[in-house]
Design an enzyme around this catalytic site. Sequence first.
Site, PDB file in Angstrom:
ATOM      1  N   ARG A   1      -5.471 -20.534 -14.305  1.00  0.00           N
ATOM      2  CA  ARG A   1      -6.347 -19.466 -13.816  1.00  0.00           C
ATOM      3  C   ARG A   1      -7.816 -19.860 -13.897  1.00  0.00           C
ATOM      4  NH1 ARG A   1      -3.670 -14.661 -12.807  1.00  0.00           N
ATOM      5  NH2 ARG A   1      -1.681 -14.500 -13.876  1.00  0.00           N
TER       6      ARG A   1
ATOM      7  N   ASN B   1     -12.693  -2.693  -6.862  1.00  0.00           N
ATOM      8  CA  ASN B   1     -11.327  -2.795  -6.340  1.00  0.00           C
ATOM      9  C   ASN B   1     -10.946  -1.459  -5.709  1.00  0.00           C
ATOM     10  OD1 ASN B   1      -8.649  -3.878  -5.998  1.00  0.00           O
ATOM     11  ND2 ASN B   1      -7.989  -2.688  -7.777  1.00  0.00           N
TER      12      ASN B   1
ATOM     13  N   HIS C   1      -7.486   0.893  -5.181  1.00  0.00           N
ATOM     14  CA  HIS C   1      -6.118   1.002  -5.699  1.00  0.00           C
ATOM     15  C   HIS C   1      -5.468   2.242  -5.091  1.00  0.00           C
ATOM     16  CE1 HIS C   1      -2.834   0.481  -8.505  1.00  0.00           C
ATOM     17  NE2 HIS C   1      -2.866   1.785  -8.693  1.00  0.00           N
TER      18      HIS C   1
ATOM     19  N   LYS D   1      -5.005   5.606   5.176  1.00  0.00           N
ATOM     20  CA  LYS D   1      -6.067   6.183   6.019  1.00  0.00           C
ATOM     21  C   LYS D   1      -7.281   6.562   5.174  1.00  0.00           C
ATOM     22  CE  LYS D   1      -4.294   8.509  10.043  1.00  0.00           C
ATOM     23  NZ  LYS D   1      -3.659   9.714  10.512  1.00  0.00           N
TER      24      LYS D   1
HETATM   25  C1  GRF Z   1      -3.930  -1.396  -0.332  1.00  0.00           C
HETATM   26  O1  GRF Z   1      -3.032  -0.332  -0.449  1.00  0.00           O
HETATM   27  C2  GRF Z   1      -4.819  -1.464  -1.544  1.00  0.00           C
HETATM   28  O2  GRF Z   1      -5.119  -0.216  -2.082  1.00  0.00           O
HETATM   29  C3  GRF Z   1      -3.986  -2.254  -2.516  1.00  0.00           C
HETATM   30  O3  GRF Z   1      -3.339  -3.219  -1.724  1.00  0.00           O
HETATM   31  C4  GRF Z   1      -3.220  -2.749  -0.390  1.00  0.00           C
HETATM   32  C5  GRF Z   1      -3.873  -3.763   0.478  1.00  0.00           C
HETATM   33  O4  GRF Z   1      -3.721  -3.459   1.842  1.00  0.00           O
HETATM   34  N1  GRF Z   1      -4.796  -2.788  -3.577  1.00  0.00           N
HETATM   35  P1  GRF Z   1      -4.588  -4.240   2.908  1.00  0.00           P
HETATM   36  O5  GRF Z   1      -4.317  -5.722   2.720  1.00  0.00           O
HETATM   37  O6  GRF Z   1      -6.022  -3.887   2.686  1.00  0.00           O
HETATM   38  O7  GRF Z   1      -4.086  -3.755   4.239  1.00  0.00           O
END
Ligand code: GRF
Length: 197
Positions: free
Chosen positions: A67, A109, A111, A174
């Site tokens: 890492r 980030n 989530h 969305k």
């Molecule tokens: C999203 O649901 C995000 O919240 C999570 O991973 C997914 C990534 O989707 N961390 P994308 O690659 O942005 O379409």
Amino acid sequence: MARLRCAVLISGRGSNLKSLIDACADPRFPAEIVLVISNVPGAGGLAHADAASIPTLVVDHKKFAGRESFEARLTEALARAGAELVCLAGFMRLLTPSFVARWQGRLINIHPSLLPAYPGLDTHARAIADGAEEAGCTVHHVVAEMDAGPIILQARVPILPGDTPDALAARVLKQEHRIYPEAVRMIAEGKVRRLPG
Ligand code: GRF
């Protein structure tokens, strides 16, 4: 006014990256994307960056001994690009405390849950299985503990009778596409209390 220089780290399809690219396409938006890094060669999201003429870099974690050396390469590329904010967008690598400390206050980030509920994976299936009435998404500062940093912005959606994880994921996504650019705007405009960094 100078725009905030953002880098976006992805591992997959990059729909959140696309929402950030679209927001930055407006010259009045206070941020720009200066680099997209994927740890997965051929990740779908790289095409969104290419289409917008944004520099991309693949840093394949499998090619590094550990890492630390992987993250050293990330930091080198981010620093060289002059990144002032690093946005994780579906980036599926856990980051070490030393990387997080290096970028503390400048690392966020998105989530797909209403944190602190449902950190980790399979958030939608878990929320449905629990009989939860609502779900949502969270933009948060990244700290050493996974999905645990201070919350910047959230959006809520209802969980509907008969929802499948996919249907719920689409409803949440969305909102992700709405709040991630909004969170970046708030940071660029100095409206988010910064973590000491
Ligand atoms: C999203 O649901 C995000 O919240 C999570 O991973 C997914 C990534 O989707 N961390 P994308 O690659 O942005 O379409």
